[in-house]
Design a protein around this motif. Structure first.
Motif, mmCIF file in Angstrom:
data_model
loop_
_atom_site.group_PDB
_atom_site.id
_atom_site.type_symbol
_atom_site.label_atom_id
_atom_site.label_comp_id
_atom_site.label_asym_id
_atom_site.label_seq_id
_atom_site.Cartn_x
_atom_site.Cartn_y
_atom_site.Cartn_z
ATOM 1 N N SER A 1 -3.714 1.414 1.886
ATOM 2 C CA SER A 1 -3.006 0.544 1.094
ATOM 3 C C SER A 1 -3.381 0.607 -0.335
ATOM 4 O O SER A 1 -2.878 0.749 -1.389
ATOM 5 C CB SER A 1 -2.876 -0.775 1.587
ATOM 6 N N ARG A 2 -4.838 0.972 -0.361
ATOM 7 C CA ARG A 2 -5.119 0.941 -1.925
ATOM 8 C C ARG A 2 -4.952 2.361 -2.581
ATOM 9 O O ARG A 2 -4.625 2.240 -3.631
ATOM 10 C CB ARG A 2 -6.878 0.897 -1.586
ATOM 11 N N LEU A 3 -5.038 3.321 -1.592
ATOM 12 C CA LEU A 3 -4.709 4.691 -2.090
ATOM 13 C C LEU A 3 -3.352 4.827 -2.848
ATOM 14 O O LEU A 3 -2.772 5.160 -3.648
ATOM 15 C CB LEU A 3 -5.135 5.668 -1.292
ATOM 16 N N GLN A 4 -2.422 4.066 -1.887
ATOM 17 C CA GLN A 4 -1.157 4.074 -2.276
ATOM 18 C C GLN A 4 -0.851 3.144 -3.527
ATOM 19 O O GLN A 4 -0.351 3.500 -4.377
ATOM 20 C CB GLN A 4 -0.318 3.420 -1.095
ATOM 21 N N ALA A 5 -1.382 2.083 -3.656
ATOM 22 C CA ALA A 5 -1.464 1.251 -4.751
ATOM 23 C C ALA A 5 -1.997 2.106 -6.017
ATOM 24 O O ALA A 5 -1.458 1.779 -7.224
ATOM 25 C CB ALA A 5 -2.060 -0.129 -4.637
ATOM 26 N N GLU A 6 -3.073 2.777 -5.964
ATOM 27 C CA GLU A 6 -3.605 3.495 -7.185
ATOM 28 C C GLU A 6 -2.763 4.729 -7.175
ATOM 29 O O GLU A 6 -3.106 5.293 -8.367
ATOM 30 C CB GLU A 6 -4.988 3.825 -6.818
ATOM 31 N N GLY A 7 -1.805 5.317 -6.526
ATOM 32 C CA GLY A 7 -0.901 6.474 -6.725
ATOM 33 C C GLY A 7 -1.951 7.644 -6.487
ATOM 34 O O GLY A 7 -1.627 8.549 -7.006
ATOM 35 N N ALA A 8 -2.908 7.580 -5.765
ATOM 36 C CA ALA A 8 -3.913 8.608 -5.308
ATOM 37 C C ALA A 8 -3.281 9.484 -4.308
ATOM 38 O O ALA A 8 -2.510 9.381 -3.637
ATOM 39 C CB ALA A 8 -5.325 7.923 -4.722
ATOM 40 N N LYS A 9 -4.061 10.924 -4.430
ATOM 41 C CA LYS A 9 -3.464 11.861 -3.347
ATOM 42 C C LYS A 9 -4.156 11.440 -2.099
ATOM 43 O O LYS A 9 -5.046 10.978 -1.605
ATOM 44 C CB LYS A 9 -4.073 13.231 -3.582
ATOM 45 N N LEU A 10 -3.079 11.482 -1.316
ATOM 46 C CA LEU A 10 -3.393 11.199 0.464
ATOM 47 C C LEU A 10 -3.839 12.244 1.140
ATOM 48 O O LEU A 10 -3.740 13.385 0.866
ATOM 49 C CB LEU A 10 -2.103 10.462 1.044
ATOM 50 N N PRO A 11 -4.565 12.151 2.207
ATOM 51 C CA PRO A 11 -5.269 13.328 3.141
ATOM 52 C C PRO A 11 -4.080 14.028 3.736
ATOM 53 O O PRO A 11 -2.780 13.665 3.915
ATOM 54 C CB PRO A 11 -6.248 12.638 3.959
ATOM 55 N N ASP A 12 -4.516 15.310 3.968
ATOM 56 C CA ASP A 12 -3.538 16.152 4.804
ATOM 57 C C ASP A 12 -3.770 15.949 6.325
ATOM 58 O O ASP A 12 -2.726 16.323 7.097
ATOM 59 C CB ASP A 12 -3.810 17.615 4.607
ATOM 60 N N LEU A 13 -4.609 15.407 6.698
ATOM 61 C CA LEU A 13 -4.761 14.922 8.173
ATOM 62 C C LEU A 13 -6.054 13.826 8.218
ATOM 63 O O LEU A 13 -7.027 13.658 7.367
ATOM 64 C CB LEU A 13 -5.797 16.180 8.626
ATOM 65 N N VAL A 14 -5.833 12.896 9.178
ATOM 66 C CA VAL A 14 -6.715 11.805 9.501
ATOM 67 C C VAL A 14 -7.269 12.061 10.874
ATOM 68 O O VAL A 14 -6.523 11.987 11.773
ATOM 69 C CB VAL A 14 -6.035 10.333 9.282
ATOM 70 N N ILE A 15 -8.429 11.749 10.863
ATOM 71 C CA ILE A 15 -9.234 11.892 12.220
ATOM 72 C C ILE A 15 -9.781 10.620 12.603
ATOM 73 O O ILE A 15 -10.538 10.026 11.888
ATOM 74 C CB ILE A 15 -10.110 13.281 12.128
ATOM 75 N N ALA A 16 -9.700 10.239 13.863
ATOM 76 C CA ALA A 16 -10.400 9.320 14.541
ATOM 77 C C ALA A 16 -11.231 9.567 15.161
ATOM 78 O O ALA A 16 -11.233 10.690 16.055
ATOM 79 C CB ALA A 16 -9.333 8.454 15.260
ATOM 80 N N ASP A 17 -12.620 8.945 14.921
ATOM 81 C CA ASP A 17 -13.748 9.416 16.006
ATOM 82 C C ASP A 17 -13.523 8.592 17.235
ATOM 83 O O ASP A 17 -14.087 7.411 17.292
ATOM 84 C CB ASP A 17 -15.166 8.759 15.132
ATOM 85 N N GLY A 18 -12.772 8.967 17.963
ATOM 86 C CA GLY A 18 -12.193 8.423 19.264
ATOM 87 C C GLY A 18 -11.167 9.027 19.874
ATOM 88 O O GLY A 18 -10.476 10.175 19.258
ATOM 89 N N GLY A 19 -10.454 8.568 20.981
ATOM 90 C CA GLY A 19 -9.306 9.108 21.482
ATOM 91 C C GLY A 19 -8.214 8.411 21.291
ATOM 92 O O GLY A 19 -7.828 7.999 20.048
ATOM 93 N N LYS A 20 -7.327 8.427 22.306
ATOM 94 C CA LYS A 20 -5.878 8.028 22.054
ATOM 95 C C LYS A 20 -5.670 6.582 21.508
ATOM 96 O O LYS A 20 -4.794 6.230 21.031
ATOM 97 C CB LYS A 20 -5.282 7.873 23.358
ATOM 98 N N GLY A 21 -6.736 5.715 21.843
ATOM 99 C CA GLY A 21 -6.626 4.164 21.377
ATOM 100 C C GLY A 21 -6.726 4.053 19.927
ATOM 101 O O GLY A 21 -5.925 3.513 19.209
ATOM 102 N N GLN A 22 -7.792 5.062 19.470
ATOM 103 C CA GLN A 22 -7.972 5.019 17.894
ATOM 104 C C GLN A 22 -6.826 5.348 17.394
ATOM 105 O O GLN A 22 -6.650 4.972 16.194
ATOM 106 C CB GLN A 22 -9.377 5.649 17.666
ATOM 107 N N MET A 23 -6.441 6.570 17.642
ATOM 108 C CA MET A 23 -5.307 7.436 17.387
ATOM 109 C C MET A 23 -3.786 6.442 17.338
ATOM 110 O O MET A 23 -3.520 6.387 16.048
ATOM 111 C CB MET A 23 -4.835 8.711 18.040
ATOM 112 N N GLY A 24 -3.654 5.629 18.384
ATOM 113 C CA GLY A 24 -2.672 4.811 18.169
ATOM 114 C C GLY A 24 -2.781 3.667 17.134
ATOM 115 O O GLY A 24 -1.822 3.315 16.578
ATOM 116 N N VAL A 25 -4.173 3.129 17.223
ATOM 117 C CA VAL A 25 -4.012 2.044 15.936
ATOM 118 C C VAL A 25 -3.852 2.685 14.499
ATOM 119 O O VAL A 25 -3.238 2.291 13.839
ATOM 120 C CB VAL A 25 -5.488 1.504 16.048
ATOM 121 N N ILE A 26 -4.347 3.959 14.206
ATOM 122 C CA ILE A 26 -4.094 4.602 12.995
ATOM 123 C C ILE A 26 -2.770 4.791 12.800
ATOM 124 O O ILE A 26 -2.097 4.762 11.817
ATOM 125 C CB ILE A 26 -5.154 6.005 13.050
#
Length: 190
Positions: free
Chosen positions: A71-96
């Motif tokens: 939400s901060r990167l969006q508000a600042e108009g900053a470039k967003l990542p090409d990939l987000v990695i969770a240090d965890g499995g399906k549960g963490q990915m679901g939250v992200i």
């Protein structure tokens, strides 16, 4: 090779990875590491004190941190990542995924699940998460394991610093002549 194995439309030149850390449920923190063109971009690393979660709730902590970050990167108009990695499995990915969707962002997600010896064991991609078969000897596996080790190291270091600072200050409470200014001073080097 990375793009193909991860089933991405374009090469992930900007990758961000998140990890939570707490000490037996106390002092919860999270960290985000940033890799650009396969290399750590340490000036972009971020620590997060967990503000809205009480106790060791990894999913709620991840939800808070990912929301705050993007939400901060969006508000600042900053470039967003090409990939987000969770240090965890399906549960963490679901939250992200849930947070990114709520923010109206379409960023690919991957998860790094660990085995019972706390070592990177498998790679999950997309939503719903799909297991990606990669050899543990492959360059991609080593690269992802490096990202995972880096985010874990960064989170643990911050968590230990925070714990040390609180422990040190707690010992000063109640000592006559030691006020708030002295308690706020950094601890002496060991």
């Amino acid at each position: 090779a990375r793009r193909g194995a991860l089933r991405l439309a374009r090469p992930p030149r900007h990758i961000e990875c998140f990890d939570n850390s707490n000490l037996q449920g106390a002092h919860p923190v999270a960290s985000c590491v940033v890799f650009r063109d396969g290399k750590p971009s340490r000036k972009e690393y971020r620590h997060f004190n967990i503000k809205t979660v009480v106790g060791p709730d990894d999913y709620a902590s991840m939800r808070e941190v990912v929301y705050r970050r993007y939400s901060r990167l969006q508000a600042e108009g900053a470039k967003l990542p090409d990939l987000v990695i969770a240090d965890g499995g399906k549960g963490q990915m679901g939250v992200i995924h849930e947070v990114l969707e709520a923010l109206g962002l379409d960023i690919p997600i991957a998860g790094l699940a660990k085995d019972d010896r706390h070592r990177t064991a498998e790679l999950l991609c997309g939503f719903p998460p799909v297991l990606v078969g990669i050899r543990p000897t492959s360059p991609l596996f080593h690269f992802l394991a490096h990202i995972q080790e880096e985010v874990h190291r960064f989170a643990i270091t911050f968590q230990r610093q925070k714990h040390k600072k609180r422990t040190y200050r707690g010992k000063l409470d109640g000592i006559p002549g030691v006020g708030d200014a002295r308690k706020q001073a950094p601890p002496p080097p060991l």
